[in-house]
Design a protein around this motif. Structure first.
Motif, short mmCIF file in Angstrom:
data_model
loop_
_atom_site.label_atom_id
_atom_site.label_comp_id
_atom_site.label_asym_id
_atom_site.label_seq_id
_atom_site.Cartn_x
_atom_site.Cartn_y
_atom_site.Cartn_z
N THR A 291 0.82 -1.21 0.00
CA THR A 291 0.00 0.00 0.00
C THR A 291 0.85 1.26 0.00
OG1 THR A 291 -1.69 -1.18 1.23
CG2 THR A 291 -1.86 1.22 1.17
N GLU A 292 1.90 1.27 0.81
CA GLU A 292 2.75 2.47 0.91
C GLU A 292 3.45 2.74 -0.42
OE1 GLU A 292 5.46 2.14 4.10
OE2 GLU A 292 3.93 2.12 5.67
N ALA A 293 3.96 1.69 -1.07
CA ALA A 293 4.65 1.87 -2.35
C ALA A 293 3.68 2.37 -3.42
CB ALA A 293 5.30 0.57 -2.79
N ALA A 294 2.47 1.80 -3.44
CA ALA A 294 1.48 2.21 -4.43
C ALA A 294 1.08 3.67 -4.24
CB ALA A 294 0.24 1.31 -4.33
N ALA A 295 1.00 4.11 -2.99
CA ALA A 295 0.61 5.49 -2.70
C ALA A 295 1.66 6.49 -3.17
CB ALA A 295 0.36 5.66 -1.20
N LEU A 296 2.91 6.04 -3.28
CA LEU A 296 4.00 6.94 -3.67
C LEU A 296 4.14 7.06 -5.18
CD1 LEU A 296 6.81 5.92 -1.15
CD2 LEU A 296 5.42 7.99 -1.11
N LEU A 297 3.51 6.16 -5.92
CA LEU A 297 3.65 6.20 -7.38
C LEU A 297 3.14 7.52 -7.94
CD1 LEU A 297 2.53 2.62 -8.46
CD2 LEU A 297 4.85 3.56 -8.49
N PRO A 298 3.86 8.11 -8.90
CA PRO A 298 3.39 9.37 -9.51
C PRO A 298 2.03 9.16 -10.18
CG PRO A 298 5.68 8.92 -10.09
CD PRO A 298 5.16 7.68 -9.44
N ALA A 299 1.18 10.15 -10.07
CA ALA A 299 -0.11 10.11 -10.77
C ALA A 299 0.13 10.52 -12.21
CB ALA A 299 -1.08 11.06 -10.09
N ILE A 300 -0.07 9.58 -13.14
CA ILE A 300 0.23 9.83 -14.55
C ILE A 300 -1.07 9.95 -15.34
CG2 ILE A 300 1.35 8.92 -16.61
CD1 ILE A 300 3.33 7.51 -14.82
N GLU A 301 -1.16 11.02 -16.14
CA GLU A 301 -2.34 11.24 -16.97
C GLU A 301 -1.90 11.28 -18.43
OE1 GLU A 301 -5.81 14.62 -17.76
OE2 GLU A 301 -4.66 14.62 -15.88
N LEU A 302 -2.47 10.38 -19.22
CA LEU A 302 -2.14 10.28 -20.64
C LEU A 302 -3.19 11.00 -21.46
CD1 LEU A 302 -0.28 8.95 -22.77
CD2 LEU A 302 -1.80 6.96 -22.70
N GLY A 303 -2.76 11.87 -22.38
CA GLY A 303 -3.71 12.64 -23.17
C GLY A 303 -3.21 12.89 -24.58
N GLY A 304 -3.89 13.80 -25.26
CA GLY A 304 -3.53 14.12 -26.64
C GLY A 304 -4.42 13.41 -27.63
N THR A 305 -4.56 13.99 -28.80
CA THR A 305 -5.36 13.40 -29.87
C THR A 305 -4.59 13.44 -31.17
OG1 THR A 305 -6.40 15.54 -30.37
CG2 THR A 305 -7.54 14.09 -28.81
N GLY A 306 -4.99 12.57 -32.10
CA GLY A 306 -4.32 12.55 -33.40
C GLY A 306 -2.86 12.22 -33.27
N LYS A 307 -1.99 13.06 -33.83
CA LYS A 307 -0.54 12.82 -33.79
C LYS A 307 0.12 13.33 -32.51
CE LYS A 307 0.46 15.00 -37.58
NZ LYS A 307 1.29 15.52 -38.70
N THR A 308 -0.65 13.99 -31.65
CA THR A 308 -0.08 14.58 -30.43
C THR A 308 -0.32 13.67 -29.23
OG1 THR A 308 -0.44 16.82 -31.25
CG2 THR A 308 -0.13 16.56 -28.89
N VAL A 309 0.73 13.46 -28.45
CA VAL A 309 0.64 12.66 -27.23
C VAL A 309 1.16 13.50 -26.08
CG1 VAL A 309 1.40 10.58 -26.02
CG2 VAL A 309 1.02 10.52 -28.50
N SER A 310 0.42 13.58 -25.00
CA SER A 310 0.87 14.32 -23.82
C SER A 310 0.83 13.41 -22.60
CB SER A 310 -0.01 15.55 -23.58
OG SER A 310 -1.32 15.17 -23.24
N VAL A 311 1.81 13.59 -21.74
CA VAL A 311 1.90 12.83 -20.49
C VAL A 311 2.12 13.81 -19.37
CG1 VAL A 311 3.11 11.04 -19.20
CG2 VAL A 311 2.89 10.83 -21.69
N SER A 312 1.21 13.83 -18.42
CA SER A 312 1.35 14.69 -17.24
C SER A 312 1.50 13.80 -16.02
CB SER A 312 0.11 15.59 -17.08
OG SER A 312 -0.04 16.44 -18.20
N PHE A 313 2.36 14.19 -15.12
CA PHE A 313 2.56 13.37 -13.92
C PHE A 313 2.91 14.26 -12.73
CE2 PHE A 313 6.55 13.60 -16.18
CZ PHE A 313 7.48 13.90 -15.20
N ALA A 314 2.65 13.75 -11.56
CA ALA A 314 2.93 14.48 -10.32
C ALA A 314 3.79 13.60 -9.43
CB ALA A 314 1.63 14.85 -9.62
N VAL A 315 4.81 14.19 -8.84
CA VAL A 315 5.70 13.49 -7.92
C VAL A 315 5.62 14.18 -6.56
CG1 VAL A 315 8.08 12.81 -7.44
CG2 VAL A 315 7.24 12.85 -9.80
#
Length: 338
Positions: A291-315
């Motif tokens: 549980t502790e290790a899972a809670a520390l994982l960065p929150a990653i959000e995958l986005g973008g459309t068409g030819k564009t890919v975006s990745v947002s994350f929080a540490v």
């Protein structure tokens, strides 16, 4: 006097470039709107060649005074020894004397080397820097009416003597220094006088305009970065075709960052999304039921459309603390060298 001090000019560029790189990946802060009043990007872009492959910006003052940096300074193994030695020898206190830096790189297909350039805005003792350079074998000259200091690179640690370019530092304007290889600095001075620069590169400036409200960013052609990275073949072959990238970050106690890329086509973009999903799934699998290790994982959000890919994350700072403690434990467990 150490070898690093003897080649203080090289050291200064490395310190600033390293700080810039870390800032782009890990830090973000506010910046005054007046800095960008001239148009997209900082005004120092007028010294960056039109054919630059990568351009980056960092508000060093914001990084150095950020809450996150103050937190990181408390971690095990983190000291100000290097910064203090640099300040004592050059008179430059990076925390207080450097306001922001602009960095750029030209691709190896344009010049013999992928020349890097760092332009720093701040407060510098020009006379002290020139005297220190001369004391350690450097020379002071002029180029296009600007004072320039040249120092030989440590050829034992760099490329062959016939290939290694000299390192140079030019005092471009009051409170503005340009640092890099001699050809890169000369090109910057020529660009500043010519009128055409990277702001005439419409494709590059499209990405810079998207980043202009950010205090830490980097944009450029992915092929130039890929060529310099010298990735293993098995990794190189798995990366989908990417044309452009843009990265920025934000500090708010932890770290929030966004990386956006333009792929060659929608199929390449879909492949890249699959790779990101695979990394996220692997990280979750390794965390398992912890549980502790899972809670520390960065929150990653995958986005973008068409030819564009975006990745947002929080540490979170908790994750940074955990990484630091893990490193400290490995150092303590490592056998002592006699």
């Amino acid at each position: 006097m150490t070898a690093k001090t003897r080649y203080f000019l090289i050291g200064s560029a490395l310190v600033l470039v390293l700080g810039l790189g870390i800032g782009v990946v890990a830090y973000y802060g506010g910046v005054s709107g007046g800095l960008f009043a001239q148009g997209p990007g900082p005004k120092e872009l007028k010294y960056v060649p039109e054919d630059a492959a990568v351009v980056a910006y960092a508000d060093v003052r914001q990084v150095m005074t950020s809450e996150l940096r103050q937190h990181l300074r408390q971690l095990d193994g983190v000291t100000d020894e290097g910064r203090s030695e640099f300040r004592d020898q050059t008179g430059i206190d990076i925390e207080h004397d450097i306001d922001y830096v602009v960095a750029s790189m030209r691709g190896a297909e344009i010049s013999d080397h992928a020349d890097g350039l760092v332009i720093a805005r701040g407060r510098f003792d020009q006379g002290r820097l020139e005297a220190l350079a001369v004391e350690h074998g450097g020379k002071v000259t002029e180029y296009r009416g600007k004072r320039m200091v040249m120092a030989p690179v440590d050829r034992h640690r760099e490329r062959a003597a016939a290939e290694a370019p000299e390192f140079a530092l030019a005092f471009v304007e009051p409170g503005l220094m340009a640092m890099g290889s001699l050809p890169a600095v000369q090109q910057a001075l020529e660009t500043g006088a010519a009128g055409r620069n990277v702001t005439d590169n419409a494709e590059m400036m499209k990405f810079v305009a998207e980043m202009q409200s950010e205090s830490m960013w980097a944009v450029g052609r992915f092929d130039a970065v890929r060529a310099e990275a010298r990735l293993p073949a098995e990794v190189e072959n798995r990366i989908p075709p990417i044309t452009w990238f843009a990265a920025s970050g934000r500090v708010n106690g932890g770290v929030q960052a966004t990386v956006k890329v333009d792929a060659r086509d929608e199929q390449a973009a879909d492949s890249l999304r699959d790779i990101v999903r695979g990394f996220v799934a692997l990280a979750k699998m390794q965390a398992g039921d912890k549980t502790e290790a899972a809670a520390l994982l960065p929150a990653i959000e995958l986005g973008g459309t068409g030819k564009t890919v975006s990745v947002s994350f929080a540490v979170s700072t908790a994750l940074l603390d955990a990484v630091s403690k893990g490193g400290a434990m490995k150092r303590e467990a490592a056998p002592k060298k006699e």
